[in-house]
Design a protein around this motif. Structure first.
Motif, mmCIF file in Angstrom:
data_model
loop_
_atom_site.group_PDB
_atom_site.id
_atom_site.type_symbol
_atom_site.label_atom_id
_atom_site.label_comp_id
_atom_site.label_asym_id
_atom_site.label_seq_id
_atom_site.Cartn_x
_atom_site.Cartn_y
_atom_site.Cartn_z
ATOM 1 N N LYS A 58 -3.095 -3.924 6.174
ATOM 2 C CA LYS A 58 -2.563 -3.307 4.962
ATOM 3 C C LYS A 58 -1.801 -2.008 5.185
ATOM 4 O O LYS A 58 -1.261 -1.463 4.254
ATOM 5 N N VAL A 59 -1.741 -1.516 6.409
ATOM 6 C CA VAL A 59 -1.057 -0.237 6.628
ATOM 7 C C VAL A 59 0.162 -0.340 7.528
ATOM 8 O O VAL A 59 0.691 0.662 7.952
ATOM 9 N N SER A 118 0.846 -1.185 0.000
ATOM 10 C CA SER A 118 0.000 0.000 0.000
ATOM 11 C C SER A 118 0.886 1.240 0.000
ATOM 12 O O SER A 118 1.964 1.245 0.595
ATOM 13 N N ALA A 120 -7.581 -2.495 7.646
ATOM 14 C CA ALA A 120 -6.484 -1.579 7.968
ATOM 15 C C ALA A 120 -5.496 -2.205 8.946
ATOM 16 O O ALA A 120 -4.354 -1.787 9.011
ATOM 17 N N ALA A 167 -0.322 3.979 1.280
ATOM 18 C CA ALA A 167 -0.827 4.741 2.422
ATOM 19 C C ALA A 167 0.216 4.795 3.533
ATOM 20 O O ALA A 167 1.025 3.887 3.681
ATOM 21 N N GLU A 168 0.163 5.863 4.316
ATOM 22 C CA GLU A 168 1.045 5.989 5.465
ATOM 23 C C GLU A 168 0.652 4.944 6.510
ATOM 24 O O GLU A 168 -0.539 4.694 6.718
ATOM 25 N N PRO A 169 1.622 4.343 7.173
ATOM 26 C CA PRO A 169 1.291 3.360 8.215
ATOM 27 C C PRO A 169 0.465 3.993 9.329
ATOM 28 O O PRO A 169 0.682 5.149 9.692
ATOM 29 N N THR A 170 -0.483 3.245 9.834
ATOM 30 C CA THR A 170 -1.303 3.694 10.969
ATOM 31 C C THR A 170 -0.960 2.926 12.232
ATOM 32 O O THR A 170 -1.548 3.165 13.276
#
Length: 184
Positions: free
Chosen positions: A99-100, A56, A96, A58-61
């Motif tokens: 995937k993050v 991904s 999430a 996206a920024e890691p959460t």
């Protein structure tokens, strides 16, 4: 990532060496037989493969520590939601969670899980991820265990897989009242 590979290899070897009759015995995971635990690990391995090939942007959460949460109570195995497949399905209700994470944090999270589950299997085992997993548990819990505790004792006592002895309870002090840390 080297520790991830070594943890998985050691776990696979331990499972491969288990006698067939051990699969019907209780594991260290409350309410799960060894066969339930091994099935869980196989599904985890599939999840690892899927996650690693679906990156991904996206920024890691979360990271390897914040991926885990301490639950209020340990599972008993009596609730239908404790059933293996249902538990796994519920865990992925929020995609999430998987995937993050960065690849390194994702693999590190599985080192923790595989090390704990390696300790859940019968026999004398010394998984390669003990020190790393102890460090992670202490960060997740926000508390350090006494230096006199071995890494194995921290993981077994800290996650409720073994009750602390009287001496360990005394050494734990106020931390004893917070145990076990149930990760989920």
């Amino acid at each position: 990532m080297d520790l991830f590979s070594r943890s998985w290899t050691a776990l696979r070897k331990t499972v491969a060496a288990l006698p067939d009759e051990d699969f019907a015995k209780p594991s260290g995971c409350r309410g799960w037989l060894v066969r339930d635990l091994v099935c869980h690990l196989v599904i985890d391995a599939q999840d690892v493969l899927i996650t690693l090939v679906t990156p991904s942007e996206a920024e890691p959460t979360a990271d390897a520590i914040t991926y885990w949460k301490v639950a209020e109570t340990p599972p008993t195995g009596d609730d239908p939601l404790d059933a293996l497949i249902v538990r796994l399905a519920a865990a992925y209700e929020d995609p999430a969670l998987l995937k993050v994470l960065t690849a390194g944090d994702y693999l590190s999270a599985y080192v923790l899980e595989w090390t704990l589950h390696h300790l859940d299997l019968p026999g004398e085992v010394r998984p390669p991820g003990l020190a790393h997993t102890r460090e992670m548990l202490e960060k997740i819990a926000g508390a350090a265990f006494p230096a006199s505790f071995t890494d194995t004792d921290v993981l077994l006592v800290g996650t409720g897989r073994r009750a602390p002895t009287e001496a360990e309870t005394a050494a734990l002090g106020d931390l004893a009242a917070r145990l076990p840390f149930v990760l989920g």
